[in-house]
Scaffold this active site. Structure first.
Site, PDB file in Angstrom:
ATOM      1  N   ARG A  43       0.848  -1.204   0.000  1.00  0.00           N
ATOM      2  CA  ARG A  43       0.000   0.000   0.000  1.00  0.00           C
ATOM      3  C   ARG A  43       0.881   1.252   0.000  1.00  0.00           C
ATOM      4  NH1 ARG A  43      -1.748   1.943   4.627  1.00  0.00           N
ATOM      5  NH2 ARG A  43      -2.347  -0.054   5.528  1.00  0.00           N
ATOM      6  N   TYR A  95     -15.348  17.628 -15.426  1.00  0.00           N
ATOM      7  CA  TYR A  95     -15.728  16.231 -15.285  1.00  0.00           C
ATOM      8  C   TYR A  95     -16.734  16.097 -14.132  1.00  0.00           C
ATOM      9  CZ  TYR A  95     -15.642  11.304 -14.475  1.00  0.00           C
ATOM     10  OH  TYR A  95     -16.036  10.011 -14.288  1.00  0.00           O
ATOM     11  N   ASP A 166      -6.529  19.341 -14.197  1.00  0.00           N
ATOM     12  CA  ASP A 166      -6.938  18.044 -14.735  1.00  0.00           C
ATOM     13  C   ASP A 166      -6.608  18.092 -16.229  1.00  0.00           C
ATOM     14  OD1 ASP A 166      -8.231  15.841 -15.830  1.00  0.00           O
ATOM     15  OD2 ASP A 166     -10.034  16.056 -14.598  1.00  0.00           O
ATOM     16  N   LYS A 191      -8.012   6.677 -19.047  1.00  0.00           N
ATOM     17  CA  LYS A 191      -8.283   7.173 -20.384  1.00  0.00           C
ATOM     18  C   LYS A 191      -7.078   6.907 -21.304  1.00  0.00           C
ATOM     19  CE  LYS A 191     -11.966   8.259 -18.221  1.00  0.00           C
ATOM     20  NZ  LYS A 191     -12.247   9.569 -17.655  1.00  0.00           N
TER      21      LYS A 191
HETATM   22  C1  LIG Z   1     -12.676  10.068 -16.477  1.00  0.00           C
HETATM   23  C2  LIG Z   1     -12.240  11.382 -15.995  1.00  0.00           C
HETATM   24  C3  LIG Z   1     -11.991  11.607 -14.634  1.00  0.00           C
HETATM   25  C4  LIG Z   1     -12.229  10.555 -13.580  1.00  0.00           C
HETATM   26  O1  LIG Z   1     -11.405   9.459 -13.747  1.00  0.00           O
HETATM   27  P1  LIG Z   1     -11.835   7.956 -13.306  1.00  0.00           P
HETATM   28  O2  LIG Z   1     -10.615   7.177 -13.659  1.00  0.00           O
HETATM   29  O3  LIG Z   1     -13.059   7.596 -14.074  1.00  0.00           O
HETATM   30  O4  LIG Z   1     -12.101   7.978 -11.840  1.00  0.00           O
HETATM   31  C5  LIG Z   1     -11.545  12.867 -14.256  1.00  0.00           C
HETATM   32  N1  LIG Z   1     -11.375  13.854 -15.161  1.00  0.00           N
HETATM   33  C6  LIG Z   1     -11.601  13.676 -16.472  1.00  0.00           C
HETATM   34  C7  LIG Z   1     -11.397  14.804 -17.413  1.00  0.00           C
HETATM   35  C8  LIG Z   1     -12.047  12.435 -16.928  1.00  0.00           C
HETATM   36  O5  LIG Z   1     -12.303  12.271 -18.233  1.00  0.00           O
END
Ligand SMILES: *Cc1c(COP(=O)(O)O)cnc(C)c1O
Length: 367
Positions: A43, A95, A166, A191
């Site tokens: 962890r 998001y 982000d 992604k």
């Molecule tokens: C998918 C996404 C998230 C969240 O990520 P997860 O892996 O689904 O928890 C955050 N920001 C953006 C821009 C995303 O496309």
């Protein structure tokens, strides 16, 4: 090392004595005391996560990186690390999962103001004495809004606040927020990093190993929303092809966006690579490419949008993005009743199929 080289040599290469060219997956949850690498318990750290964090930091030109079990866990770790009573300035288009994290999990703990971050005056007006975090998402989901990261960085520095970005839609192939003044970069590794729609993960990269970063490390280690060694292995494996995949996604997205602009059934196309995008100039200045995400609205409302999706052959009607296969979804239907996303907006994650097949398919479905 150039980007393509570091993604291959700082990811899951190995220096083990048996000479395997690819790092093995170390499943052991515990490590003998006194080992050379300083591993203790998985962890807290493990060899595969260490390799992943090393390549994440290098890609984003930061001093350190922390891997999480999802993008939401990574974003939420930032809000957890803030002192209670902090004020966050966040984008009106972001998001929805992290929007929900702010307003549901941190209700009564932090205050949040949502503003159009491409409007610098609106951002200035949102600042309060206790503003501790500027949360940027650029390009944004799903409207592909572009925020001038340098401009927000100047405001954050004047305020003594943290700027976190982000950068999931851009990836470090096309944007390095730290070079533009951000303190933290966040990614949903689910992604483009994973790139094959089969791994859930998240990441934070820091410009400096400062006191706030130590708090985030504590959230990671103690909170425990960490990825498994197997997930880390698959991520490092996928990151090795990130640069080449992104070039394909971006070139397909640009061609699809241009096709959509020319189609009479299409109302509006949202893609920062189009000269008609309201912040195209900012995007061109701070990005090295415009990414693989395209949104558009169709004539005839939600029903026409749903009909179009049902006729497509190569675009799966599914949420998420960043995989080799193309995906499409009517975003308002996913974001729920409080969404401000136009009901006839379709968001496309443009995959790596041949562009001629994608355009032909879209053309027949638009009919
Ligand atoms: C998918 C996404 C998230 C969240 O990520 P997860 O892996 O689904 O928890 C955050 N920001 C953006 C821009 C995303 O496309």
């Amino acid at each position: 090392m150039k980007f393509e080289t570091l993604t291959i040599h700082l990811s899951n290469g190995t220096h083990e004595s048996h000479g395997a060219v690819v790092q093995p997956i170390t499943l052991s949850t515990t490590f003998e005391h006194g080992n050379e690498a300083g591993m203790l318990y998985s962890r807290a750290n493990n060899p595969n996560r260490h390799s992943l964090e090393q390549v994440l930091a290098a890609m984003e030109k930061g001093e350190d990186a922390a891997a999480f079990s999802s993008g939401n866990a990574a974003g939420t770790a930032v809000y957890q690390a803030l002192a209670p009573g902090s004020h966050i300035v966040a984008p009106d288009d972001m998001y929805h999962g992290l929007h929900n994290s702010m307003v549901q999990l941190f209700a009564g703990i932090h205050e949040v103001t949502f503003v159009d971050m491409s409007d610098i005056e609106a951002v200035k007006n949102a600042i309060r004495p206790n503003t501790a975090l500027f949360w940027v998402e650029s390009p944004s989901n799903p409207l592909l809004k572009i925020t001038d990261i340098r401009q927000i960085s100047a405001l954050a520095k004047a305020q003594g606040a943290i700027l976190a970005c982000d950068s999931t839609f851009a990836t470090p192939v096309f944007q390095n927020p730290i070079e533009l003044g951000a303190d933290l970069v966040m990614h949903s590794s689910t992604k483009y990093f994973g790139g094959h729609s089969d791994i859930l993960g998240g990441a934070l990269v820091t410009a400096k190993k400062d006191a706030f970063w130590e708090k985030i490390r504590n959230v990671q280690r103690i909170g425990g929303a960490v990825p498994s060694p197997t997930d880390c292995y698959y991520l490092t494996r996928s990151i090795r092809t990130l640069a080449y995949r992104m070039k394909g996604h971006a070139s397909n997205a640009k061609a699809l966006a241009e096709f959509l602009v020319s189609h009479e059934q299409v109302e509006k196309v949202y893609y920062p690579g189009l000269a008609s995008h309201p912040n195209h100039a900012v995007a061109a200045k701070q990005m090295h490419g415009f990414g693989g995400m395209v949104s558009f609205t169709v004539k005839g409302g939600a029903a026409a949008a749903d009909l179009l999706v049902s006729k497509l052959r190569f675009f799966a009607n599914a949420t998420s993005l960043g995989g080799v296969e193309s995906l499409i979804e009517r975003r308002a239907a996913v974001e729920g009743p409080n969404t401000t996303t136009p009901e006839n907006l379709l968001r496309v994650s443009v995959g790596l199929e041949h562009i001629d097949d994608l355009i032909e398919d879209m053309n027949q479905a638009l009919g």
